[in-house]
Scaffold this active site. Structure first.
Site, PDB file in Angstrom:
ATOM      1  NE  ARG A  58      -3.838   2.015   2.508  1.00  0.00           N
ATOM      2  CZ  ARG A  58      -3.946   2.769   3.595  1.00  0.00           C
ATOM      3  NH1 ARG A  58      -3.207   2.488   4.660  1.00  0.00           N
ATOM      4  NH2 ARG A  58      -4.777   3.778   3.633  1.00  0.00           N
ATOM      5  CG  HIS A  62      -1.249   5.309  -0.453  1.00  0.00           C
ATOM      6  ND1 HIS A  62      -1.983   5.941   0.530  1.00  0.00           N
ATOM      7  CD2 HIS A  62      -2.053   4.325  -0.934  1.00  0.00           C
ATOM      8  CE1 HIS A  62      -3.166   5.376   0.624  1.00  0.00           C
ATOM      9  NE2 HIS A  62      -3.233   4.382  -0.238  1.00  0.00           N
ATOM     10  CG  ASN A  90      -0.807   8.655   2.749  1.00  0.00           C
ATOM     11  OD1 ASN A  90      -1.390   7.736   2.163  1.00  0.00           O
ATOM     12  ND2 ASN A  90      -0.104   9.571   2.109  1.00  0.00           N
ATOM     13  CG  HIS A 187      -7.932  -3.993  -2.218  1.00  0.00           C
ATOM     14  ND1 HIS A 187      -9.028  -3.317  -2.719  1.00  0.00           N
ATOM     15  CD2 HIS A 187      -7.005  -3.031  -1.950  1.00  0.00           C
ATOM     16  CE1 HIS A 187      -8.783  -2.020  -2.743  1.00  0.00           C
ATOM     17  NE2 HIS A 187      -7.555  -1.823  -2.289  1.00  0.00           N
ATOM     18  CB  THR A 242      -6.437 -15.981   1.895  1.00  0.00           C
ATOM     19  OG1 THR A 242      -6.574 -15.236   0.667  1.00  0.00           O
ATOM     20  CG2 THR A 242      -7.321 -17.213   1.823  1.00  0.00           C
ATOM     21  CB  THR A 243      -6.074 -11.018   5.521  1.00  0.00           C
ATOM     22  OG1 THR A 243      -5.628  -9.669   5.509  1.00  0.00           O
ATOM     23  CG2 THR A 243      -5.622 -11.702   6.809  1.00  0.00           C
TER      24      THR A 243
END
Length: 316
Positions: A58, A62, A90, A187, A242-243
């Site tokens: 992430r 960003h 953020n 994600h 399934t993070t």
């Protein structure tokens, strides 16, 4: 409209120039152990914190979407200038220490040679690979930027964006609809705070409390962890089932009405993006190939950096 077009043309031109400048073997002679060193830093951090891969991926996204991939997201606020990392979009970014640790280790081997922007790009790649996802050759040779403004984070695509807003945001950075769907697959790693999806589970519109596109049982589970006007710090939900594993579960759940963000659901509102979601849901290899291609493309967005920082938090 004219200003937006001019910005887009300039950005696309810059991307093209940078793509020709970057090279996968850029540091082969000047810092030969670079990739091993960064990988070791990421691996060590993952042993203590399972959220590190999602955080690094992430962070890279960003960074690249604001001023290009120039590590501006790593800079600290100074004086009256509020930096990107302290802006609302953020605030939840974390694991900056992983990049700092990697940079310190690299500096002991190759002082003043490797940019923080390249370290962040490598760390994001390693985060994916160490989570069971694909790996790829990262083009290198970026320079670090000197500007970081919190106000610029308004340009980031938000979790409530519709398909038109998403397409515009990505196209302004030279990224296609396929890039949009492939990169959304990131994600598959991570966690969302309640504030990012409250709009779908409470007061959706004048007649409905919940977004009807969400599967009823899934909506109920989200409401149980995020009650109306929830004030519980850090409450939220995983972005897929399934993070901590990089796979195509995100797309499968999306087709079942079990996505978290409005921007996820938006991918099903356009025939082209919906077809891509279905393709990636049914074939993980197709997803991984597209993801790698899009990550390389995104990481080629120029930030116009001018230096090699010695400390990723401050300009030289």
């Amino acid at each position: 409209m004219a200003a937006t077009l001019a910005f887009t043309l300039l950005l696309l031109s810059t991307i093209s120039c940078l793509a020709n400048a970057l090279s996968s073997n850029y540091y082969d002679h000047t810092c030969p152990r670079l990739e091993y060193t960064v990988n070791s830093a990421v691996k060590k951090a993952m042993m203590n914190d399972k959220t590190v891969p999602a955080a690094l991926l992430r962070m890279h996204f960003h960074d690249c979407f604001i001023r290009g991939c120039d590590a501006s997201v790593l800079l600290e606020s100074k004086g009256k200038n509020k930096a990107e990392k302290d802006a609302p979009p953020n605030i939840s970014l974390h694991a900056f220490y992983v990049i700092d640790n990697a940079k310190k280790a690299v500096e002991t081997q190759c002082p003043g040679v490797v940019s923080c922007a390249d370290i962040l790009s490598l760390a994001a790649r390693d985060a994916v690979a160490l989570s069971g996802g694909p790996t790829w050759e990262v083009p290198k040779g970026r320079k670090d930027g000197k500007i970081s403004k919190a106000s610029d984070t308004r340009q980031l695509p938000g979790p409530t964006f519709n398909i038109s807003q998403l397409q515009q945001s990505f196209s302004q950075r030279g990224l296609s609809m396929e890039d949009l769907v492939a990169l959304s697959g990131g994600h598959t790693l991570g966690f969302a705070h309640c504030s990012s999806f409250q709009n779908r589970i409470h007061n959706f519109n004048a007649s409905l409390d919940t977004d009807p596109s969400i599967h009823p049982s899934f909506a109920a589970s989200l409401r149980s962890v995020c009650p109306f006007r929830n004030k519980v710090r850090n409450a939220g939900a995983s972005l897929d089932s399934t993070t901590t594993s990089f796979d195509n579960a995100y797309y499968k759940l999306l087709l079942q009405g079990k996505s978290i963000f409005s921007s996820d659901q938006a991918l099903l509102t356009n025939p082209k993006t919906k077809a891509l979601v279905s393709k990636f849901a049914s074939n993980q290899n197709e997803f991984e190939n597209a993801f790698v291609k899009s990550m390389i493309k995104m990481s080629n967005i120029s930030g116009g950096g001018q230096e090699i920082r010695l400390d990723c938090k401050v300009v030289r």
